[in-house]
Design a protein around this motif. Structure first.
Motif, PDB file in Angstrom:
ATOM      1  N   LEU A 345       9.567  -2.071  10.272  1.00  0.00           N
ATOM      2  CA  LEU A 345       8.482  -1.809   9.317  1.00  0.00           C
ATOM      3  C   LEU A 345       7.223  -2.596   9.678  1.00  0.00           C
ATOM      4  O   LEU A 345       6.114  -2.150   9.444  1.00  0.00           O
ATOM      5  CB  LEU A 345       8.929  -2.155   7.894  1.00  0.00           C
ATOM      6  N   THR A 346       7.448  -3.785  10.225  1.00  0.00           N
ATOM      7  CA  THR A 346       6.303  -4.571  10.695  1.00  0.00           C
ATOM      8  C   THR A 346       6.539  -4.855  12.168  1.00  0.00           C
ATOM      9  O   THR A 346       7.675  -4.784  12.640  1.00  0.00           O
ATOM     10  CB  THR A 346       6.229  -5.928   9.968  1.00  0.00           C
ATOM     11  N   ARG A 347       5.490  -5.153  12.883  1.00  0.00           N
ATOM     12  CA  ARG A 347       5.694  -5.460  14.309  1.00  0.00           C
ATOM     13  C   ARG A 347       4.545  -6.333  14.770  1.00  0.00           C
ATOM     14  O   ARG A 347       3.373  -6.017  14.497  1.00  0.00           O
ATOM     15  CB  ARG A 347       5.744  -4.169  15.092  1.00  0.00           C
ATOM     16  N   ARG A 348       4.898  -7.378  15.477  1.00  0.00           N
ATOM     17  CA  ARG A 348       3.859  -8.299  15.979  1.00  0.00           C
ATOM     18  C   ARG A 348       2.894  -7.526  16.848  1.00  0.00           C
ATOM     19  O   ARG A 348       3.304  -6.737  17.687  1.00  0.00           O
ATOM     20  CB  ARG A 348       4.491  -9.415  16.809  1.00  0.00           C
ATOM     21  N   GLY A 349       1.652  -7.715  16.601  1.00  0.00           N
ATOM     22  CA  GLY A 349       0.631  -7.078  17.425  1.00  0.00           C
ATOM     23  C   GLY A 349       0.336  -5.640  17.034  1.00  0.00           C
ATOM     24  O   GLY A 349      -0.585  -5.040  17.559  1.00  0.00           O
ATOM     25  N   ARG A 350       1.137  -5.052  16.171  1.00  0.00           N
ATOM     26  CA  ARG A 350       0.841  -3.685  15.744  1.00  0.00           C
ATOM     27  C   ARG A 350       0.409  -3.693  14.282  1.00  0.00           C
ATOM     28  O   ARG A 350      -0.714  -3.423  13.944  1.00  0.00           O
ATOM     29  CB  ARG A 350       2.059  -2.777  15.922  1.00  0.00           C
ATOM     30  N   ASN A 351       1.323  -4.007  13.398  1.00  0.00           N
ATOM     31  CA  ASN A 351       0.948  -4.106  11.986  1.00  0.00           C
ATOM     32  C   ASN A 351       1.614  -5.334  11.374  1.00  0.00           C
ATOM     33  O   ASN A 351       2.830  -5.461  11.401  1.00  0.00           O
ATOM     34  CB  ASN A 351       1.313  -2.842  11.201  1.00  0.00           C
ATOM     35  N   SER A 352       0.813  -6.233  10.880  1.00  0.00           N
ATOM     36  CA  SER A 352       1.367  -7.440  10.278  1.00  0.00           C
ATOM     37  C   SER A 352       1.518  -7.267   8.770  1.00  0.00           C
ATOM     38  O   SER A 352       1.907  -8.177   8.065  1.00  0.00           O
ATOM     39  CB  SER A 352       0.487  -8.638  10.604  1.00  0.00           C
ATOM     40  N   SER A 353       1.188  -6.085   8.288  1.00  0.00           N
ATOM     41  CA  SER A 353       1.433  -5.817   6.870  1.00  0.00           C
ATOM     42  C   SER A 353       1.835  -4.358   6.731  1.00  0.00           C
ATOM     43  O   SER A 353       1.575  -3.542   7.613  1.00  0.00           O
ATOM     44  CB  SER A 353       0.178  -6.080   6.052  1.00  0.00           C
ATOM     45  N   ILE A 354       2.510  -4.061   5.653  1.00  0.00           N
ATOM     46  CA  ILE A 354       2.843  -2.662   5.370  1.00  0.00           C
ATOM     47  C   ILE A 354       2.565  -2.415   3.899  1.00  0.00           C
ATOM     48  O   ILE A 354       2.854  -3.252   3.052  1.00  0.00           O
ATOM     49  CB  ILE A 354       4.308  -2.332   5.736  1.00  0.00           C
ATOM     50  N   ARG A 355       1.987  -1.279   3.624  1.00  0.00           N
ATOM     51  CA  ARG A 355       1.703  -0.944   2.226  1.00  0.00           C
ATOM     52  C   ARG A 355       2.731   0.041   1.714  1.00  0.00           C
ATOM     53  O   ARG A 355       3.159   0.932   2.438  1.00  0.00           O
ATOM     54  CB  ARG A 355       0.334  -0.272   2.122  1.00  0.00           C
ATOM     55  N   MET A 356       3.070  -0.134   0.477  1.00  0.00           N
ATOM     56  CA  MET A 356       3.915   0.852  -0.195  1.00  0.00           C
ATOM     57  C   MET A 356       3.016   1.589  -1.171  1.00  0.00           C
ATOM     58  O   MET A 356       2.429   0.971  -2.053  1.00  0.00           O
ATOM     59  CB  MET A 356       5.028   0.161  -0.957  1.00  0.00           C
ATOM     60  N   PRO A 376      -7.403   1.552  12.527  1.00  0.00           N
ATOM     61  CA  PRO A 376      -6.291   1.687  13.486  1.00  0.00           C
ATOM     62  C   PRO A 376      -5.207   0.635  13.229  1.00  0.00           C
ATOM     63  O   PRO A 376      -5.510  -0.475  12.806  1.00  0.00           O
ATOM     64  CB  PRO A 376      -6.951   1.421  14.841  1.00  0.00           C
ATOM     65  N   GLY A 377      -3.970   1.024  13.466  1.00  0.00           N
ATOM     66  CA  GLY A 377      -2.855   0.072  13.368  1.00  0.00           C
ATOM     67  C   GLY A 377      -2.278  -0.093  11.970  1.00  0.00           C
ATOM     68  O   GLY A 377      -1.286  -0.792  11.792  1.00  0.00           O
ATOM     69  N   GLU A 378      -2.884   0.540  10.966  1.00  0.00           N
ATOM     70  CA  GLU A 378      -2.343   0.397   9.602  1.00  0.00           C
ATOM     71  C   GLU A 378      -1.058   1.211   9.465  1.00  0.00           C
ATOM     72  O   GLU A 378      -0.922   2.290  10.055  1.00  0.00           O
ATOM     73  CB  GLU A 378      -3.355   0.902   8.563  1.00  0.00           C
ATOM     74  N   VAL A 379      -0.128   0.686   8.699  1.00  0.00           N
ATOM     75  CA  VAL A 379       1.115   1.421   8.440  1.00  0.00           C
ATOM     76  C   VAL A 379       1.348   1.471   6.935  1.00  0.00           C
ATOM     77  O   VAL A 379       1.173   0.460   6.242  1.00  0.00           O
ATOM     78  CB  VAL A 379       2.331   0.742   9.125  1.00  0.00           C
ATOM     79  N   ALA A 380       1.707   2.636   6.435  1.00  0.00           N
ATOM     80  CA  ALA A 380       2.019   2.750   5.010  1.00  0.00           C
ATOM     81  C   ALA A 380       3.277   3.571   4.805  1.00  0.00           C
ATOM     82  O   ALA A 380       3.533   4.525   5.546  1.00  0.00           O
ATOM     83  CB  ALA A 380       0.852   3.403   4.261  1.00  0.00           C
ATOM     84  N   GLY A 446       1.272   6.180  10.213  1.00  0.00           N
ATOM     85  CA  GLY A 446       1.076   5.188  11.279  1.00  0.00           C
ATOM     86  C   GLY A 446       2.360   4.757  11.968  1.00  0.00           C
ATOM     87  O   GLY A 446       2.366   3.771  12.692  1.00  0.00           O
ATOM     88  N   LEU A 447       3.438   5.467  11.724  1.00  0.00           N
ATOM     89  CA  LEU A 447       4.719   5.090  12.337  1.00  0.00           C
ATOM     90  C   LEU A 447       5.404   6.351  12.875  1.00  0.00           C
ATOM     91  O   LEU A 447       5.547   7.337  12.156  1.00  0.00           O
ATOM     92  CB  LEU A 447       5.607   4.446  11.267  1.00  0.00           C
TER      93      LEU A 447
END
Ligand code: SAH
Length: 465
Positions: A345-356, A376-380, A446-447
């Protein structure tokens, strides 16, 4: 279910078996555990059967079975291990009205004998309808190690005490007494002082329960996870095991409800999509009403109760009515869906946060900080997003999101019918309507699935080369 499991009363009843070899011995070993009157027909019986006959444990008739030999028999076993002879004896028994089992012949048998775990009077019967004897044996071996050898002794002593326990009011108090006997005081006393001590211990325990006040009603808000019963926590299983009332959502699978205590009242308050607040008030009212009557309630919610589960509205209702409660967390759909993708769900250098996020709220399509999400790089992880896919796509693109951003939907995460739809922000609404997803689905913005991402990396690498 082609075979319905029952326990047949055999005390003093006639059971007849034809055969004198290995198959006969195997069946007789089981039958000798019962109080049935056993008669064996065998022109030549092996030494073991002869010995049992000499000990008076069965009646041996040393000739072939003939019409009339199975009169008044409850069960008959054809165990001559000879097709023609088994058919002959079986037809005699059938004519006499006995239930017939032909060893190793499922099709012509009226009943089958299960694999048995014996802690008499506690008996576990395992059947696979002949499909997988290996499996039955494995389950038996597993249970043999799990069930303490003293279980039978405790159950036998407990049985003699049942009448005395009638002084306790039926329901919760009586159940608590037995629970405490079988899983607490009973095994402890048996180990320390033997059977006699258990009898005395029962008297003391009963006195305690007679004077004790009733337990107050209580609500456990339990996360049922994404659907796979194996993804329940041990605490969730325990709560289900003790519940008087289970109030559950639409997302909770039948396999999980199956684990609720058999006597529990099970109430489905499932809402579809845009649930109305009246329904929520009705749920609150139900919870409070049962708890005030002293029930131990499990409020079972799909995934984790604290994620888009309207948990606080229900806990507030409990507080207002001075009802005790606690929360048992569960695996939320985002975690199960990430597992399905083989992604972190998180990954160093890609997304250090995830939104629900939720795709819709009480007002309709939900609004969010689209500008930040479009970076860029956001993950939700977007819950309840199927209906609002086009809206979400429009907002993100309007705020400058890359149309090629991966979007992945996981439908029915963790369930046997799990499906993964990998697409992009650009193609999302079209691919979604083509896929026709009917189950609950989680949308990752984003994933991409692990494999797709890896493939993408390969193509990129090739392009660069
Ligand atoms: N409390 C739940 C979420 C309830 S909101 C949890 O923590 O998971 C309902 C939404 O959850 C559904 O619309 C869907 O987006 C998501 N969801 C629940 N179970 C799911 C599953 N097995 N697979 C995919 N999504 C699921």
């Amino acid at each position: 279910m082609k075979h319905f499991p029952i326990f047949v009363a055999l005390e003093g009843r006639r059971v007849v078996l034809s055969g004198g070899g290995d198959a006969a011995v195997a069946k007789l070993r089981l039958l000798l555990k019962t109080q049935a009157r056993l008669t064996v027909f065998a022109p030549q019986a092996c030494a073991e059967i002869m010995a049992w006959a000499n000990e008076g444990r069965l009646t041996l008739v040393q000739r072939k079975m003939a019409p009339g030999d199975t009169t008044c028999a409850t069960l008959f076993y054809a165990a001559d291990e000879d097709e023609a002879e088994d058919a002959r004896t079986a037809s005699i028994a059938r004519a006499d009205g006995a239930l017939v089992n032909i060893v190793d012949n499922l099709a012509d048998s009226q009943f089958i004998t299960p694999a048995i775990v014996d802690r008499d009077p506690v008996v576990v019967a395992i059947g696979t309808e002949g499909a997988a004897p290996v499996l039955a044996r494995a389950i038996k071996a597993d249970l043999e190690t799990q069930l303490p050898a003293t279980l039978g002794t405790l159950a036998r002593i407990g049985k003699t005490f049942r009448k005395a326990v009638d002084v306790l009011p039926m329901g919760r108090r009586r159940r608590d007494f037995w629970r405490s006997f079988y899983f607490g005081a009973g095994p402890r006393t048996l180990e320390q002082g033997g059977e006699a001590a258990v009898q005395d211990g029962l008297d003391t325990l009963l006195e305690t329960f007679k004077t004790q006040a009733d337990r107050a009603g209580h609500v456990a808000f339990v996360g049922a996870g994404p659907g796979d019963p194996e993804l329940l926590t041990l605490k969730a299983r325990k709560a289900l095991d003790e519940a008087d009332v289970v109030i559950h959502d639409r997302l909770v699978t039948p396999e999980i409800l199956e684990l609720a205590r058999r006597e529990a009242i099970v109430i489905n308050v499932g809402k579809r999509g845009f649930g109305t607040s009246t329904a929520q008030e009705e749920i609150n009212r139900l919870i409070v009403e049962h708890a005030l009557r002293g029930a131990q309630i499990v409020r079972l919610k799909g995934g984790d109760p604290s994620v888009f589960g309207r948990l606080d509205e229900e806990t507030e209702a409990c507080d207002a009515a001075r009802i005790g409660w606690h929360v048992v967390p569960g695996i939320t759909a985002a975690s199960a869906s990430a597992a399905a993708l083989g992604q972190s769900l998180t990954r160093r250098g890609r997304n250090s946060s995830i939104r629900m996020l939720t795709g819709h709220d009480m007002q309709g399509f939900a609004d969010h900080d689209w500008r930040t999400l479009a970076q860029p790089g956001e993950v939700a992880a977007i819950y309840m997003a199927k209906a609002s896919a086009r809206y979400i796509q429009g907002r993100l693109i309007m705020h400058g999101a890359d149309r090629a951003t991966p979007v992945t939907l996981v439908e029915n995460a963790s369930r046997p019918d799990q499906r993964i739809l990998a697409t992009t922000l650009d193609r999302l609404p079209d691919d979604l309507s083509k896929a026709g997803l009917n189950g609950p689905a989680l949308t990752f913005y984003g994933l991409a699935p692990h494999a797709a991402e890896a493939a993408l990396d390969v193509t990129k690498a090739q392009e660069l080369a």
